[in-house]
Design an enzyme around this catalytic site. Structure first.
Site: not given
Length: 734
Positions: A99, A674
């Site tokens: 990510c 994230h």
């Protein structure tokens, strides 16, 4: 990428297994692609038939431009074209903790100048011979990925080929561990620049010092030298220039250089305060020492502490404070650097501030240390408790066995060396040539606030059979007025000399001096004299030495303190913190050409020239020797009309208004977290949220969060400049 698969005709006919795939497409000369497993690491969907489709050659006649694009990559140009959707809305599949890569890539592929550049044929600028580059492979892989993402459609792309190139040229990003999107961005920008560098042979250029020349001349020379070795679309679009000023703290040598930058890493100034207690001593002997408790920024500097202390103690304009740390009755260090971080001061340390007249600074400094020989310091607390309990008793026989060892210890200590006592005092000798009498007078003046006004006779004789040394009777002034006059004059009521001796910095060697001994300031090493004062029984009777003992700690541990919450900060305050002057670290010393030594110089940065695209890196991650932390402070940044004109020193007529177009976000802590991205489609004037393969529209009011990590701005063309450009263009046509 320089390898080919050669397919051979068998018996003049194409084999159904070799020359033609199951869909009937003719095979052609293709570039070698890494083998792919039908299983994806991220667990993403794969096509049920397991076959691969072909894309047309983007660069006709070039084997580098041809290649395979697996349906597994999620790219189907024909089906996407039929949707009639605009490009730039395709997501990137997460291949396993990628990510961070997806977030940085989405910000880059939505940078308008880069989109325009890579959608064109840029083969002519691929530099395959640059030893600092990746033989053009990184630029080709990035361009290929950008074209896929900007082809019509929203089908998510699996960037396996790009990930493979990344792992090959940057092993730190290999595998499937989480990484920093800013570190990846820095590598990509530098790698793309080297792969697209138009300079094939870099000339050797010797850098020159500024030598007092005008900044405009030095800046233009440095930029010209930089462009002679570095010339690419990345330099054209993403690189600016800042001015770096170094000042030697010893000889005041100034060195000015102009260096390029590709992004700006901005510190996040803390609004969390810290409570500090500092004891102020008056160098002129006008008052008793007084502790002051002030609140300062936790990440501040000594200059902030001095400012708060000056306000608290009513410092006058012609006065100054000097900070020092006291450890084991010695001055361990002076905190004379205004930019010394307050983090270097621990809560359990003892900090004092000496208050002087500014005119005294630069004269000979006199430091006064104390020693004790008295009865009280010779005994420990437990032993003194025994004496207190037993002396009033009329029964000597029961206590004799306890007192004898204590008295023996007292005699041994009186014969041995005295111990350091209290807090050292500091004052200045104003005369260029001072005598021993001047030193005694200065010490008397500093000690004058400690004089006891009340008088009493010390008991001399026997008590409980113990012979005590007699103490001289303290001088009793005739009245309160005479006591006050004596204090103002800075002399004792008696005409006895103060027991002073010269000593060294370790207070180990002692030398007597007479009143007529002369000390010339020019011959005093470092303009610092050290004397030691023996606190005999007489001095103990004349002066109250309790003010010199037990000075408070910076912060008393165990007290319940009100926790302060980090407040929101602005992007401008981050820029101010980035541009503030600060000393170089001990591991980053600067070699002064005048001193011929490495110095901890004062560094100051200033923005000189800004690029079309400017990236702000908010330094949310802090790394210490034993502690790692993430700062989740909300940074209030403008979306429109970011005006940086006040920060730019060069007035070259450029517009310094910027518009936000992309954000890289980080959620969570250091252990994982994230990454996502916000990007604006300029044609639609609408923001989208890119969360790996998931893409959704988002309101502009929702893109400001405390997760913002990288901010991407592009220069906004002012209307006046656009109109002026159109007018000049029409005038040239007519």
């Amino acid at each position: 990428m320089d390898q080919d698969i050669l397919l051979e005709l068998v018996d003049g006919h194409q084999s159904s297994k070799i020359g033609m795939d199951s869909t009937g497409n003719d095979l052609a000369l293709v570039s070698l692609e890494p083998s792919r497993s039908p299983l994806t690491i991220a667990g993403g969907p794969t096509l049920s038939n397991g076959h691969s489709g072909y894309r047309s050659n983007l660069y006709p006649g070039s084997s580098l431009g041809s290649g395979l694009t697996d349906m597994d990559d999620g790219f189907d140009a024909c089906n996407s074209a039929r949707k009639g959707e605009k490009g730039g809305l395709a997501g990137l599949q997460n291949l396993g903790n990628t990510c961070f890569m997806n977030s940085a890539l989405q910000c880059l592929v939505h940078t308008p100048p880069l989109v325009e550049y890579f959608l064109k044929d840029c083969r002519a600028e691929i530099n395959t011979d640059n030893p600092l580059g990746m033989h053009g492979e990184l630029a080709l892989a990035f361009g290929d990925l950008l074209r896929k993402l900007w082809s019509s459609g929203r089908t998510a792309i699996a960037p396996r080929v790009f990930k493979g190139k990344l792992a090959r040229f940057a092993p730190q990003f290999s595998g499937y561990n989480q990484h920093d999107s800013q570190e990846l961005l820095a590598f990509l920008l530098d790698g793309l620049h080297e792969d697209l560098n138009r300079v094939k042979q870099k000339p050797y250029i010797e850098m020159k010092d500024s030598d007092g020349r005008p900044d405009e001349e030095v800046a233009a020379e440095c930029w010209k030298n930089h462009k002679a070795r570095n010339d690419s679309v990345i330099v054209d679009v993403c690189q600016g220039q800042y001015k770096s000023t170094l000042v030697c703290p010893v000889c005041s040598k100034i060195s000015i250089t102009f260096d390029p930058f590709m992004y700006l890493s901005l510190p996040l100034p803390s609004t969390i305060t810290r409570t500090m207690t500092v004891t102020v001593f008056y160098g002129d002997g006008s008052r008793l020492p007084m502790p002051f408790t002030v609140s300062v920024l936790k990440n501040g500097f000594c200059k902030d502490l001095l400012l708060a202390l000056g306000t608290a103690c009513g410092l006058k304009s012609d006065e100054s404070l000097m900070l020092a740390e006291v450890y084991e009755n010695k001055i361990y260090r002076y905190l004379e650097m205004p930019l010394e971080p307050l983090a270097s001061i621990k809560d359990d340390e003892h900090i004092v501030a000496f208050r002087f007249q500014k005119k005294e600074i630069g004269k000979t400094r006199l430091k006064i240390c104390g020693r004790v020989h008295d009865f009280y310091s010779a005994l420990g607390i437990e032993e003194w408790t025994v004496v207190v309990r037993i002396f009033p008793s009329s029964i000597w026989g029961a206590a004799e066995s306890s007192l004898i060892p204590i008295c023996n210890k007292l005699r041994e200590k009186r014969r041995g060396e005295a111990e350091l006592f209290g807090t050292p005092l500091v004052t200045y000798l104003l005369a260029d040539q001072s005598s021993g009498a001047d030193i005694e007078a200065a010490v008397s003046k500093v000690l004058s606030p400690f004089k006891k006004i009340s008088t009493a006779k010390a008991y001399v004789g026997k008590e409980n059979g113990i012979l005590l040394d007699g103490l001289d009777e303290e001088c009793s002034c005739s009245d309160a007025q005479s006591v006050e006059n004596a204090e103002l004059e800075g002399t004792s009521c008696t005409d006895l000399s103060i027991p002073l001796r010269l000593t060294d910095d370790r207070v180990m060697n002692f030398n007597a001096f007479k009143k007529d001994t002369l000390f010339e300031s020019g011959k005093i090493i470092g303009k610092l004299l050290r004397v030691v004062l023996d606190w005999t029984d007489k001095e103990q009777e004349l002066y109250d030495s309790s003010y010199l003992k037990d000075i408070p700690e910076v912060y008393k541990a165990g007290l319940v303190a009100k926790k302060t919450r980090q407040e929101a900060i602005s992007l401008s305050s981050c820029l101010d913190a980035f541009l503030i002057e600060e000393p170089l670290g001990p591991d980053d010393m600067w070699y002064c050409p005048r001193c011929k030594e490495h110095r901890q110089a004062i560094k100051k940065l200033d923005l000189w020239m800004l690029p079309e695209i400017i990236v702000f890196h908010l330094k949310r991650f802090t790394y210490g020797r034993y502690l790692k932390n993430k700062i989740d402070t909300f940074v209030n940044f403008p979306i429109h009309d970011l005006d940086l004109s006040k920060y730019v020193m060069s007035k070259d007529g450029q517009s310094y208004l910027y518009e936000l177009y992309a954000i890289s976000n980080h959620y969570g802590g250091l252990g994982g977290g994230h990454y996502t991205a916000y990007a604006k489609l300029i044609d639609e004037n609408r923001w989208y949220h890119f969360d790996d393969s998931h893409v959704s529209a988002v309101n502009e009011s929702d893109i400001k969060t405390s997760a913002a990590y990288l901010l991407f701005y592009k220069r906004a063309r002012s209307e006046s400049k656009v109109e002026a450009g159109e007018a000049s263009h029409s005038h040239s046509i007519s």
